[in-house]
Each structure stands twice: as C-alpha cells, then as structure tokens.
Design a protein around this motif. Structure first.
Motif, short mmCIF file in Angstrom:
data_model
loop_
_atom_site.label_atom_id
_atom_site.label_comp_id
_atom_site.label_asym_id
_atom_site.label_seq_id
_atom_site.Cartn_x
_atom_site.Cartn_y
_atom_site.Cartn_z
N ILE A 19 -10.40 -15.17 24.74
CA ILE A 19 -10.01 -14.64 23.62
C ILE A 19 -8.73 -15.13 23.05
N THR A 24 -9.28 -13.35 29.88
CA THR A 24 -8.87 -11.98 30.16
C THR A 24 -10.15 -11.54 30.90
N VAL A 51 -17.12 -11.05 21.44
CA VAL A 51 -16.24 -10.10 22.09
C VAL A 51 -14.68 -10.35 21.43
N ALA A 52 -14.17 -11.25 20.80
CA ALA A 52 -13.10 -11.39 19.94
C ALA A 52 -13.11 -10.67 18.90
N ASP A 55 -13.09 -7.02 19.74
CA ASP A 55 -11.35 -6.89 20.12
C ASP A 55 -10.47 -6.70 18.92
N ARG A 58 -11.35 -3.17 17.82
CA ARG A 58 -10.59 -2.41 18.51
C ARG A 58 -9.36 -2.03 18.27
N ILE A 59 -8.63 -3.17 18.11
CA ILE A 59 -7.30 -3.29 18.02
C ILE A 59 -6.76 -2.63 16.59
N ASN A 66 -9.56 0.66 26.08
CA ASN A 66 -9.42 -0.62 26.72
C ASN A 66 -10.61 -1.51 26.26
N LEU A 67 -10.52 -2.72 26.36
CA LEU A 67 -11.75 -3.59 25.68
C LEU A 67 -13.01 -3.42 26.30
#
Length: 95
Positions: A19, A24, A51-52, A55, A58-59, A66-67
């Motif tokens: 990512i 990761t 997934v990116a 992420d 999520r951020i 957590n991821l």
C-alpha cells in the motif's frame, strides 16, 4: 456463495500487501480474504488498490480501527449496501 462449516470457522491468514509503496501484513479469516478478492474483482481493481482505498477511508475516521478491522467493516457495509440495492431493484420491478 455457500460455505461449509470447516471453511467458515478458520483462523486468520496473514498476507503481505503493498500500500502506497510499503508492504504491510494483514491477518484476515479466509472468508474475508475471499470476499475482499470478490469485491476487488467486481470493481476491476487489483486487491492492493482496493485495500488502499479502504485504508484511506479508515484513516479519515475520527477513531480509526486497525486495517484488518477496517477491511472487515468495509466488507460488511459493502454486503449490506449490495443487499439493499438488490431489494430496491426487486421492489421497483414488482410495481
């Protein structure tokens, strides 16, 4: 998609995903890896690209998990939204 109990109740599998240029490790149960792969294929995206995206979402959260948790939550939301869209289409077609 159906799952035998032996396939459903399996422990997490750790995989490495790149990512933003960094590797990761993510631990997910096989069911979630399968759902994530299917979601990426549906969107014509490589797995690491989806997934990116997850992420980034999520951020941006106030209290980011957590991821691995974010991926699970994203997949549940995706399934619920898919069911809702299917239900809406069914209702529109029955009118």
């Amino acid at each position: 998609m159906t799952f035998a109990p032996d396939d459903l109740y399996r422990g997490p599998v750790k995989r490495s995903i790149q990512i933003a240029g960094h590797l990761t490790s993510i631990s997910l149960e096989p069911l979630f890896w399968d759902l994530l792969k299917a979601a990426a294929e549906t969107r014509a995206l490589p797995l690491n690209a989806l997934v990116a995206r997850i992420d980034v979402e999520r951020i941006e959260a106030d209290d980011p998990p957590n991821l691995a948790s974010a991926i699970r939550l994203w997949l549940v939301r995706d399934l619920v939204e898919g069911m809702s869209a299917t239900s809406t289409k069914s209702s529109a077609n029955s009118d």
